[in-house]
Design a protein around this motif. Structure first.
Motif, PDB file in Angstrom:
ATOM      1  N   ASP A   1      10.717 -59.005  51.120  1.00  0.00           N
ATOM      2  CA  ASP A   1       9.473 -58.231  51.007  1.00  0.00           C
ATOM      3  C   ASP A   1       8.406 -58.859  51.879  1.00  0.00           C
ATOM      4  O   ASP A   1       7.910 -59.940  51.563  1.00  0.00           O
ATOM      5  CB  ASP A   1       8.981 -58.241  49.550  1.00  0.00           C
ATOM      6  CG  ASP A   1       9.859 -57.366  48.684  1.00  0.00           C
ATOM      7  OD1 ASP A   1      10.363 -56.352  49.201  1.00  0.00           O
ATOM      8  OD2 ASP A   1      10.047 -57.709  47.501  1.00  0.00           O
TER       9      ASP A   1
ATOM     10  N   GLU B   1      12.234 -57.742  59.001  1.00  0.00           N
ATOM     11  CA  GLU B   1      12.387 -58.404  57.706  1.00  0.00           C
ATOM     12  C   GLU B   1      13.863 -58.749  57.570  1.00  0.00           C
ATOM     13  O   GLU B   1      14.744 -57.923  57.783  1.00  0.00           O
ATOM     14  CB  GLU B   1      11.867 -57.534  56.566  1.00  0.00           C
ATOM     15  CG  GLU B   1      12.470 -56.155  56.498  1.00  0.00           C
ATOM     16  CD  GLU B   1      11.872 -55.308  55.386  1.00  0.00           C
ATOM     17  OE1 GLU B   1      10.638 -55.253  55.288  1.00  0.00           O
ATOM     18  OE2 GLU B   1      12.656 -54.706  54.634  1.00  0.00           O
TER      19      GLU B   1
ATOM     20  N   HIS C   1       8.622 -44.965  54.769  1.00  0.00           N
ATOM     21  CA  HIS C   1       7.802 -45.589  53.730  1.00  0.00           C
ATOM     22  C   HIS C   1       7.327 -44.490  52.772  1.00  0.00           C
ATOM     23  O   HIS C   1       6.964 -43.396  53.216  1.00  0.00           O
ATOM     24  CB  HIS C   1       6.609 -46.305  54.375  1.00  0.00           C
ATOM     25  CG  HIS C   1       5.875 -47.201  53.427  1.00  0.00           C
ATOM     26  ND1 HIS C   1       4.947 -46.728  52.535  1.00  0.00           N
ATOM     27  CD2 HIS C   1       5.951 -48.548  53.221  1.00  0.00           C
ATOM     28  CE1 HIS C   1       4.474 -47.744  51.822  1.00  0.00           C
ATOM     29  NE2 HIS C   1       5.066 -48.861  52.215  1.00  0.00           N
TER      30      HIS C   1
ATOM     31  N   ASN D   1      14.902 -53.693  59.227  1.00  0.00           N
ATOM     32  CA  ASN D   1      15.478 -54.496  58.143  1.00  0.00           C
ATOM     33  C   ASN D   1      16.825 -55.017  58.650  1.00  0.00           C
ATOM     34  O   ASN D   1      17.763 -54.251  58.838  1.00  0.00           O
ATOM     35  CB  ASN D   1      15.665 -53.635  56.894  1.00  0.00           C
ATOM     36  CG  ASN D   1      16.333 -54.416  55.774  1.00  0.00           C
ATOM     37  OD1 ASN D   1      16.583 -55.613  55.906  1.00  0.00           O
ATOM     38  ND2 ASN D   1      16.636 -53.742  54.689  1.00  0.00           N
TER      39      ASN D   1
ATOM     40  N   GLU E   1       2.304 -57.125  51.501  1.00  0.00           N
ATOM     41  CA  GLU E   1       1.763 -55.753  51.421  1.00  0.00           C
ATOM     42  C   GLU E   1       0.632 -55.552  52.430  1.00  0.00           C
ATOM     43  O   GLU E   1       0.520 -54.492  53.048  1.00  0.00           O
ATOM     44  CB  GLU E   1       1.232 -55.489  50.000  1.00  0.00           C
ATOM     45  CG  GLU E   1       2.313 -55.054  49.020  1.00  0.00           C
ATOM     46  CD  GLU E   1       3.073 -53.798  49.452  1.00  0.00           C
ATOM     47  OE1 GLU E   1       2.450 -52.894  50.038  1.00  0.00           O
ATOM     48  OE2 GLU E   1       4.292 -53.733  49.213  1.00  0.00           O
TER      49      GLU E   1
END
Ligand code: TRH
Length: 389
Positions: A95, A90, A135, A115, A98
């Motif tokens: 984001d 990412e 997470h 990230n 999901e």
């Protein structure tokens, strides 16, 4: 054969071209130099098209230079564990969907999740590079990966062979002239001091135009279309598009087409001085080995001034004129006296040029970001021992 073979990169274009510019550079390098099968998910194909004209701004899925490009629309995407890649990146904390994250948790083995952060010369970066972030609910851990200027960071994006290409280009006057002629420059313009200009609309460009216009030596300022439009229009006396040039006093301002990424590199290599901005053009100016002035992406409460000073401190703590001009260009200090600032910068030009070349040598020692990233992903994969759920 690489241990990890597939990679999904999620890019959201916040504004301008840096987000997609960096993601595209990373994608092509992963594919060309490491044989990784890359899927680039991007939400703004129009911006992508400007830096890479092969991109079809209407296509949901397309193949460009061996990379699968998918238009990332927010809704209606379904994912299963089989859709998830070995590595998931990412970009700038975007984001990712999901349901993609849920599919990641079901995959066996689970992907390496990264990230990819923005570049800063600040010292704290070393402490945050590679940190894990579990997470809150799912059996997944994301890791932070920071570009940077030391061996304790990810380094900078740098394609294999780039340095040889640059040196070959810069040492061949005929090649440089042919390139500049293709951009519409006359021989007289080529003989002048050449400056490329890429800045945010708030840059005090009119002040510099004024100094250059009243200077004793001919200067040409090359401005890609869409950059500093108001200041350029004020100088030209009209709105201007690519191909238009105007001379006043010692200064010619020429509007260029917005260039494909590889040509933008050549522009930086061809110019005597480069004004760059944001992140990717700033990094490319560093690799160009030529003096540059950075216009940093403005942030609330002038937070960017801290980042700017951290870079100057690393890059040229001993060259006052470069520091002063850069700080004033970013409205980060005092009352500017532009003629004095520019003359100080020019007087130090040999010193600044030497630093630019030394800096390239220093950066090359860190190793390129893409190789560093893959090494890190492989280490995470091995360490997690997740060959089974
Ligand atoms: O365009 P930028 O200002 O982009 C960004 C974004 O604002 C982003 O949200 C922010 O996170 C980041 O800055 C810091 O500046 P940047 O980063 O230099 O990106 C410009 C890209 O456009 C880069 O890949 C070079 C490319 N480019 C061309 O390909 N052709 C051109 O003619 C020019 C001027 C640039």
């Amino acid at each position: 054969m690489p241990l990890l073979k597939t990679l999904h990169l999620f890019c959201r274009v916040v504004d301008n071209y840096g987000d997609i510019g960096i993601c595209w550079r990373l994608s092509t390098q992963l594919q060309r130099e490491h044989g990784i099968a890359v899927t680039l998910w991007v939400d703004d194909l129009a911006s992508f098209h400007r830096i890479c004209p092969e991109v079809d701004a209407e296509a949901a899925t397309q193949e460009i230079a061996g990379i699968t490009v998918r238009h990332w629309r927010k809704d209606g995407l379904e994912f299963t564990a089989a859709d998830v890649a070995d590595i998931v990146i990412e970009f700038f904390a975007v984001d990712i969907p999901e349901n993609y994250i849920a599919a990641m948790a079901l995959r066996n083995p689970r992907p390496v999740w990264i990230n990819f952060e923005g570049l800063s010369a600040e010292e704290w970066v070393e402490g945050c590079h590679t940190l894990p972030s579990p997470h809150p609910r799912l059996p997944l851990t994301k890791h932070f990966f920071f570009p940077g200027y030391t061996g304790k960071t990810g380094g900078l994006l740098h394609e294999r062979g780039l340095e040889q290409q640059r040196l070959a280009f810069q040492s061949d006057r005929a090649v440089v002239s042919a390139f500049l002629a293709r951009l519409g420059m006359t021989e007289q313009e080529m003989a002048a001091t050449k400056v490329s200009m890429f800045c945010y609309p708030c840059a005090p460009l009119e002040a510099l135009f004024d100094v250059w216009q009243h200077g004793s030596k001919p200067m040409v300022c090359l401005v890609p279309e869409g950059v500093a439009t108001e200041q350029v229009a004020a100088f030209m006396g009209k709105q201007s598009s690519a191909g238009v040039a105007q001379t006043r006093g010692a200064l010619t301002v020429r509007v260029l087409p917005f260039l494909p990424q590889p040509d933008y590199d050549k522009l930086l290599w061809a110019c005597d001085y480069n004004f760059v901005r944001g992140e990717d053009s700033w990094v490319r100016a560093q690799w160009a080995g030529r003096p540059f002035v950075w216009h940093i992406y403005p942030q609330d409460e002038n937070l960017h001034h801290v980042k700017l000073r951290a870079f100057l401190q690393r890059y040229a703590p001993d060259i006052g004129s470069l520091n002063e001009l850069t700080l004033q260009w970013n409205a980060a200090a005092g009352e500017p006296e532009w003629a004095q600032l520019w003359h100080g910068f020019q007087a130090d030009a040999p010193k600044i040029a030497k630093r630019a070349e030394e800096w390239v040598e220093q950066l090359l020692k860190i190793g390129d970001l893409t190789s560093n990233l893959l090494k890190f992903c492989e280490a995470v994969h091995m360490k997690s021992g997740q060959s089974t759920l």
